[in-house]
Write an enzyme that holds these catalytic residues in place. Structure first.
Site, PDB file in Angstrom:
ATOM      1  N   HIS A 155      -2.979   1.175   1.040  1.00 55.12           N
ATOM      2  CA  HIS A 155      -3.595   1.303   2.420  1.00 55.12           C
ATOM      3  C   HIS A 155      -4.452   2.236   2.743  1.00 55.12           C
ATOM      4  O   HIS A 155      -5.103   2.269   3.726  1.00 55.12           O
ATOM      5  CB  HIS A 155      -2.637   0.689   3.371  1.00 55.12           C
ATOM      6  CG  HIS A 155      -1.873  -0.514   3.102  1.00 55.12           C
ATOM      7  ND1 HIS A 155      -1.168  -0.919   4.107  1.00 55.12           N
ATOM      8  CD2 HIS A 155      -2.077  -1.486   2.140  1.00 55.12           C
ATOM      9  CE1 HIS A 155      -0.457  -2.127   3.577  1.00 55.12           C
ATOM     10  NE2 HIS A 155      -0.973  -2.412   2.141  1.00 55.12           N
ATOM     11  N   ASP A 168       1.689   0.771   0.400  1.00 55.70           N
ATOM     12  CA  ASP A 168       1.378   1.143   1.819  1.00 55.70           C
ATOM     13  C   ASP A 168       0.501   2.304   2.180  1.00 55.70           C
ATOM     14  O   ASP A 168      -0.252   2.497   1.012  1.00 55.70           O
ATOM     15  CB  ASP A 168       2.740   1.295   2.807  1.00 55.70           C
ATOM     16  CG  ASP A 168       2.265   0.943   4.285  1.00 55.70           C
ATOM     17  OD1 ASP A 168       1.587   1.463   4.812  1.00 55.70           O
ATOM     18  OD2 ASP A 168       3.169   0.200   4.797  1.00 55.70           O
TER      19      ASP A 168
END
Ligand SMILES: *[C@@H]1O[C@H](CO)[C@@H](O)[C@H](O)[C@H]1NC(C)=O
Ligand SMILES: *[C@@H]1O[C@H](CO)[C@@H](O)[C@H](O)[C@H]1NC(C)=O
Length: 392
Positions: free
Chosen positions: A241, A218
């Site tokens: 991310h 993430d």
């Protein structure tokens, strides 16, 4: 010459005293019953060492020798601490239970709350998240998972040379803190692992993340409401991310984010590079005074992105606009490769357009086609060479 000799004599005279005479206490967790076999529950031993260090009136060290130390939830509170200088020196690995049901719904695995002057040097945290991710990815009902290491309402914190591996959820959380330095951190979880954000900061001021390497499933660093004076320098991010300010603006009443600097960072194969993301909902939140400088993108899906229309679940914000006001965002010397043609995307709120965006020396390329910039409700200026051509 005389001065130099005097300095030398002074140094030789005082050094042994300053260094050894203080005789600061060290609390070895093994003295309190911790076993380094990775199987015996060491939680109470660590908490006893903490209680002893807290009760000491001089600076104290808690020492964790090499080996694997199994810990369940360990909550270190500063409530009864006299001490404002506690150092963890960790040569070993702290291991979470491999059965995620043991701690999976408790918020945090290792939690510090209301502590002042805690430093952690070295050590590895093995969150053993693999089984929980498998559960989540299979669509079964599973616990939410825990953050490996959380600091709440704490001041003057240092983490240095730590390695966090395979957290169930976030690796490190900084919430309600002032003056926190994270340096030479290594954080690692596989690209597909759900919600394993590297470092999440919110409601905190004066947090610095330096010389660190984050690979995760993430956000490498995620920045929540109420963050100010955040400094990130020399970061390698990927997979993951990217760096995300947000998601912001879920709540109507929400503290803003201001004065964030990201200086010298490389994003490799990440979903985003530098992102600002807000829910498409009413909010009085804001983002201002953010600088992204000396950034290298290597095959990043969305190198530069502001997304104010985040609304993954249709019932959360149908036909609404983000209330979050975004201003003063500077991108300076950002170059490299985009994995999609839209290398720069400013998708701002119709109700609250972004303003004061600055692009300065940008060079993002996309395979053999020209990269594109896309703007909606975004205002600002472009200086120097800006590729793709600015749409501001
Ligand atoms: C912005 O934050 C940095 C630390 O990241 C701090 O040194 C600086 O003083 C802050 N600037 C303002 C205007 O508060
Ligand atoms: C932009 O980057 C490309 C690829 O690295 C390079 O060939 C080109 O010369 C750069 N352009 C400028 C203006 O720096």
């Amino acid at each position: 010459m005389l001065i130099q000799i005097l300095i030398l004599i002074t140094f030789l005279f005082y050094y042994p005293f300053s260094s050894f005479a203080a005789n600061n206490p060290t609390y070895n967790v093994q003295t309190y019953g911790a076993k380094s076999n990775g199987k015996s529950d060491c939680t109470n031993a660590f908490l006893s060492a903490w209680a002893a260090a807290c009760a000491a009136t001089q600076p104290a060290t808690i020492y964790v020798p090499p080996g694997r130390f199994l810990l369940r939830n360990a909550y270190f509170t500063g409530n009864l601490c006299k001490n404002t200088a506690i150092t963890f020196r960790i040569d070993g690995t702290l291991v979470a239970p491999s059965d995620y049901n043991a701690i999976g719904n408790t918020g945090s695995w290792l939690k510090f709350e209301r502590v002042t002057g805690v430093s952690i040097y070295g050590g590895m945290l093995d969150g053993q998240g693999t089984n929980l991710w498998a559960c989540k990815n299979s669509g079964r009902s599973c616990p939410k998972g825990v953050t490996s290491l959380a600091f709440y309402n704490s001041n003057n914190i240092i983490m240095s040379g730590m390695y966090s591996l395979n957290s169930q959820m976030f690796h490190i959380l900084i919430d309600g803190c002032n003056n926190v330095k994270l340096q030479s951190m290594k954080i690692s979880a596989p690209g597909g692992s759900p919600n394993t954000d590297g470092i999440h900061v919110q409601q905190s001021s004066g947090v610095a993340v330096m010389n660190s390497n984050i690979a995760t499933g993430d956000d490498c660093v995620s920045i929540g409401p109420g963050t100010s004076n955040l400094w990130i320098q020399n970061l390698a991010c990927g997979p993951g991310h990217g760096i995300s300010i947000g998601s912001l603006g879920w709540d109507l009443q929400e503290a803003g984010v201001q004065n964030v600097t990201v200086k010298t960072a490389t994003f490799t194969g990440t979903e985003n590079g530098v992102r600002v993301k807000t829910w498409a909902r009413p909010s009085n939140g804001f983002v201002k005074d953010v600088t992204f400088q000396h950034i290298v993108m290597v095959n990043v899906n969305n190198p530069i992105i502001i997304d104010q229309n985040y609304c993954p679940d249709p019932h959360n914000c149908p036909n609404q606009e983000s209330g979050v006001r975004i201003s003063g965002i500077t991108y300076e010397d950002v170059h490299g490769t985009s994995a999609t043609q839209v290398a720069v995307k400013f998708d701002c709120s119709k109700a609250n357009p972004c303003n004061g965006i600055t692009l300065d020396e940008i060079n993002l390329t996309f395979k053999d086609k020209p990269a594109i910039a896309s703007c909606a409700n975004a205002g600002g200026t472009a200086d120097g060479v800006v590729k793709p051509t600015s749409c501001l």
